[in-house]
Design a protein around this motif. Structure first.
Motif, short mmCIF file in Angstrom:
data_model
loop_
_atom_site.label_atom_id
_atom_site.label_comp_id
_atom_site.label_asym_id
_atom_site.label_seq_id
_atom_site.Cartn_x
_atom_site.Cartn_y
_atom_site.Cartn_z
N GLU A 1 -7.84 -4.38 -1.37
CA GLU A 1 -7.24 -3.18 -0.81
C GLU A 1 -7.67 -1.96 -1.64
O GLU A 1 -7.87 -2.05 -2.85
CB GLU A 1 -5.71 -3.28 -0.80
CG GLU A 1 -5.07 -3.32 -2.17
CD GLU A 1 -3.55 -3.31 -2.14
OE1 GLU A 1 -3.00 -3.45 -1.04
OE2 GLU A 1 -2.93 -3.16 -3.21
N SER B 1 -4.27 4.09 -2.09
CA SER B 1 -3.66 4.67 -0.89
C SER B 1 -4.05 6.14 -0.75
O SER B 1 -4.34 6.84 -1.73
CB SER B 1 -2.14 4.54 -0.96
OG SER B 1 -1.63 5.23 -2.08
N LYS C 1 -5.95 11.00 5.78
CA LYS C 1 -6.37 9.74 6.40
C LYS C 1 -7.57 9.89 7.34
O LYS C 1 -8.31 8.93 7.56
CB LYS C 1 -5.20 9.11 7.17
CG LYS C 1 -4.78 9.81 8.45
CD LYS C 1 -3.59 9.12 9.07
CE LYS C 1 -3.18 9.76 10.38
NZ LYS C 1 -4.17 9.56 11.45
N GLN D 1 -1.55 1.60 7.98
CA GLN D 1 -0.43 2.35 7.41
C GLN D 1 0.46 1.37 6.68
O GLN D 1 1.00 0.44 7.27
CB GLN D 1 0.35 3.09 8.50
CG GLN D 1 1.47 3.95 7.94
CD GLN D 1 2.13 4.80 9.01
OE1 GLN D 1 1.76 4.76 10.18
NE2 GLN D 1 3.11 5.59 8.60
N GLU E 1 1.55 6.60 3.80
CA GLU E 1 0.62 5.92 2.91
C GLU E 1 -0.30 5.01 3.72
O GLU E 1 0.17 4.21 4.54
CB GLU E 1 1.41 5.09 1.89
CG GLU E 1 0.57 4.51 0.77
CD GLU E 1 1.44 3.75 -0.24
OE1 GLU E 1 0.89 3.30 -1.25
OE2 GLU E 1 2.66 3.61 0.01
N TYR E 2 -1.61 5.11 3.48
CA TYR E 2 -2.62 4.35 4.21
C TYR E 2 -3.58 3.70 3.23
O TYR E 2 -3.90 4.28 2.18
CB TYR E 2 -3.39 5.27 5.16
CG TYR E 2 -2.54 5.91 6.22
CD1 TYR E 2 -2.47 5.37 7.50
CD2 TYR E 2 -1.79 7.07 5.92
CE1 TYR E 2 -1.67 5.98 8.48
CE2 TYR E 2 -1.00 7.66 6.89
CZ TYR E 2 -0.94 7.10 8.17
OH TYR E 2 -0.14 7.69 9.13
N LYS E 3 -4.04 2.47 3.58
CA LYS E 3 -5.01 1.78 2.73
C LYS E 3 -6.07 1.11 3.60
O LYS E 3 -5.80 0.69 4.72
CB LYS E 3 -4.32 0.70 1.89
CG LYS E 3 -3.41 1.24 0.80
CD LYS E 3 -2.83 0.09 -0.04
CE LYS E 3 -1.95 0.64 -1.17
NZ LYS E 3 -1.41 -0.46 -2.02
#
Length: 450
Positions: A119, A122, A128, A170, A175-177
């Motif tokens: 991963e 973030s 994003k 999300q 927060e996004y990864k």
């Protein structure tokens, strides 16, 4: 002196109208069209009856399939097996019942197979959709240049490559990864991620690829999947079994097992199903063939279904050609149906299974009753078979009847259209003649009065 011309009386043209034409047409329709409609109505009933016969034959076919040597997609009535299990670390399924071995199989799971998972750091919602521009990301030797790419575009490009998947997900409220996974589990499918972008995007190795490790009856397995197939048994690992160290050795304190045994208890049930469906087919066909009110158009062909079935049922089978169903508890009742003597039949199941197999299954060179009857019933629905031929004949007869009705109605319509034109012409002529006669009548009356 009579009123009107030739005794017709005045106003006779009015009687030559459409009402009279409809009465004449209705009367003639009863003899020209109605009989065809009656036949069409009867054919509608015939189709319903034939569909019922087709259904009953199909049901009989299903019940004989377990007694067919060449049964497809399963096992014969004589190869049924049942199993009891214990433990919850694995689930068991029959990959191939034919190859499933009898006896107890014990399984211990030491480790579950898992994928390689990475991963990224973030990013928040405002970033994003931003362009990455963080150099090159290399996965298993494949370069992905992040210049002018968004996170979603990079995920799509990675997923397009064999052996790896990626999603831009999300993981929090803002927060996004970027999450990258191996397509399959196991060490053989692990991922190696390098390059400037791997550092700049902060990729973290959150799950390491590993193989499933288990012992099956003491034999050690190390495979990339959590599923094994051993002796026809499909084993799927769900969790790791508990173990302790005893004198320096790992000893399992939990595990799973399955005990497979032959199951002859279903043979009687399967045979009863066959007897029931046989009786239903015979009863339905006999009722229709013997009924004077039946809508069947070709009783002889339908009777042929019963003849074909009985010809095979009452035959002799076995390697020596000396076995009959009537030797094993199947009997005829006074109505021509079948009954099953369960006591006699089950005695054979327990004491002489080989003879029962010889009767029903036979061999490729000398087919048994079940094999032969299954082929016979199957062939009925194919081209040239009695069911297929009857259905084709019925379709042809229906087409001819509908064409005949259409033709008869067209002829009737044409005839009375012409008659309507003739009536119209006759009416005009009569009106002219009656008009002339009225003037002559008036002259005569005046002459007599003078």
């Amino acid at each position: 002196m009579a009123d009107g011309i030739l005794g017709l009386g005045s106003g006779q043209a009015a009687s030559l109208n459409s009402e009279l034409i409809e009465k004449l047409k209705t009367a003639e329709r009863k003899s020209a069209v109605a009989p065809i409609e009656t036949k069409i109505e009867k054919m509608t009933k015939e189709k319903v009856i034939f569909a019922s016969i087709q259904t009953k034959v199909a049901e009989l076919l299903d019940t004989i399939k377990p007694f067919d040597l060449f049964v497809s997609g399963g096992v014969t009535a004589f190869e049924q097996k049942s199993a009891t299990t214990s433990g919850d670390s694995v689930t068991f399924d029959a990959a191939d019942i034919k190859t499933l071995k009898k006896g107890t199989t014990t399984v211990n799971v030491g480790q579950l197979a898992q994928k390689d998972v990475y991963e990224s750091l973030s990013v928040n919602g405002s970033n994003k959709d931003a362009i990455i521009n963080q150099g090159t990301l290399t996965i298993n030797g494949k370069d992905f240049v992040t210049t002018n790419m968004t996170y979603q575009q990079l995920a799509t490009a990675i997923t397009a490559e064999s052996g790896m998947n990626a999603n831009f997900e999300q993981v929090g409220s803002n927060e996004y990864k970027l999450i990258i996974k191996s397509e399959e589990s196991g060490t053989a499918n692990k991922l190696e991620i390098t390059g400037d972008a791997s550092v700049n995007l902060g990729f973290n190795h959150v799950l390491t690829a590993q193989d499933m490790k288990a012992t099956v009856d003491g034999v050690k397995y190390s495979v990339s999947s959590n599923t094994l197939i051993v002796d026809g048994l499909k084993i799927t690992a769900n969790k790791v079994d508990s173990k302790v160290i005893d004198n320096g050795n790992e000893v399992y304190t939990s595990g799973s097992s399955i005990n497979v045994v032959e199951d002859n208890t279903q043979i009687e049930t399967l045979m009863k199903n066959f007897v029931t469906k046989y009786n239903e087919v015979i009863s339905l066909i006999d009722t229709e063939v013997l009924s004077a009110d039946s809508a069947l158009g070709d009783k002889s062909s339908i009777r042929g279904i019963v003849s074909e079935i009985k010809d095979k049922l009452f035959g002799s089978y076995g390697t020596s050609g000396n076995k009959s169903v009537f030797n094993f508890g199947i009997e005829l009742d006074k109505y021509g149906g079948l009954t099953l003597d369960s006591t006699k039949f089950n005695k054979v199941v327990q004491e002489d299974m080989s003879s029962l197999k010889d009767l029903f299954l036979g061999t490729a060179e000398k087919k048994g009753l079940g094999t032969t009857l299954k082929e016979t019933l199957d062939n009925m629905k194919f081209s040239g078979g009695v069911l297929n031929s009857y259905e084709s004949s019925m379709t042809t007869r229906e087409i001819i009847l509908n064409e005949s009705k259409e033709k008869a109605e067209k002829l009737l319509d044409a005839k009375y259209q012409q008659l309507a034109l003739q009536f119209s012409a006759y009416g005009s002529l009569i009106n002219q003649m009656e008009s002339s006669f009225s003037g002559l009548k008036l002259m005569i009356q005046q002459s007599v009065a003078g």
